[in-house]
Design a protein around this motif. Structure first.
Motif, mmCIF file in Angstrom:
data_model
loop_
_atom_site.group_PDB
_atom_site.id
_atom_site.type_symbol
_atom_site.label_atom_id
_atom_site.label_comp_id
_atom_site.label_asym_id
_atom_site.label_seq_id
_atom_site.Cartn_x
_atom_site.Cartn_y
_atom_site.Cartn_z
ATOM 1 N N LYS A 68 0.852 -1.186 0.000
ATOM 2 C CA LYS A 68 0.000 0.000 0.000
ATOM 3 C C LYS A 68 0.885 1.232 0.000
ATOM 4 N N PHE A 69 0.301 2.342 -0.393
ATOM 5 C CA PHE A 69 1.010 3.614 -0.325
ATOM 6 C C PHE A 69 1.570 3.793 1.080
ATOM 7 N N ASP A 70 2.825 4.120 1.190
ATOM 8 C CA ASP A 70 3.521 4.424 2.430
ATOM 9 C C ASP A 70 3.964 3.195 3.225
ATOM 10 N N VAL A 119 1.080 -1.090 -10.726
ATOM 11 C CA VAL A 119 -0.088 -0.383 -10.189
ATOM 12 C C VAL A 119 -1.230 -0.486 -11.185
ATOM 13 N N CYS A 169 6.941 3.046 0.166
ATOM 14 C CA CYS A 169 6.538 2.927 -1.233
ATOM 15 C C CYS A 169 5.645 4.110 -1.596
ATOM 16 N N PRO A 170 5.923 4.787 -2.696
ATOM 17 C CA PRO A 170 5.101 5.928 -3.102
ATOM 18 C C PRO A 170 3.847 5.516 -3.874
ATOM 19 N N HIS A 171 3.611 4.216 -4.026
ATOM 20 C CA HIS A 171 2.468 3.715 -4.789
ATOM 21 C C HIS A 171 1.852 2.515 -4.085
ATOM 22 N N SER A 172 0.588 2.249 -4.386
ATOM 23 C CA SER A 172 -0.048 0.989 -3.993
ATOM 24 C C SER A 172 0.013 0.066 -5.191
#
Length: 89
Positions: A41-43, A88, A60-63
């Motif tokens: 998940k994001f973050d 993503v 992580c900057p993305h999910s």
């Protein structure tokens, strides 16, 4: 199939060069917390860095789903280096 994005090591804080209190010597990967096939998940923290004085979580900057981790524990790492590939939606 989703889009594959690169996750790169963020730029080091400017204070690391000016005062040096948080960073002594080489920065390296202390821990790799995810592997290929895992959903993130994001973050969520991907890796933990060791700076000589502090441990620093790199989120992580993305999910999405981790396609490939490009770093290993114990390796030195510098800003801008490729950490992982994440798919993503």
């Amino acid at each position: 199939m989703g889009k594959i994005l690169e996750v790169r090591m963020p730029k080091y804080p400017e204070c690391w060069d000016s005062c040096g209190n948080c960073r002594t010597g080489e920065v390296f990967v202390q821990s790799v917390l995810v592997c290929a096939g895992e959903t993130v998940k994001f973050d969520d923290t991907l890796i933990v860095l060791e700076t000589g004085k502090v441990a620093l979580d790199i989120p992580c900057p993305h999910s999405g789903t981790v396609v490939e981790m490009k770093v290993d524990e114990g390796e030195p790492i510098d800003q801008g280096e490729l950490i992982a590939l994440v798919e993503v939606d």
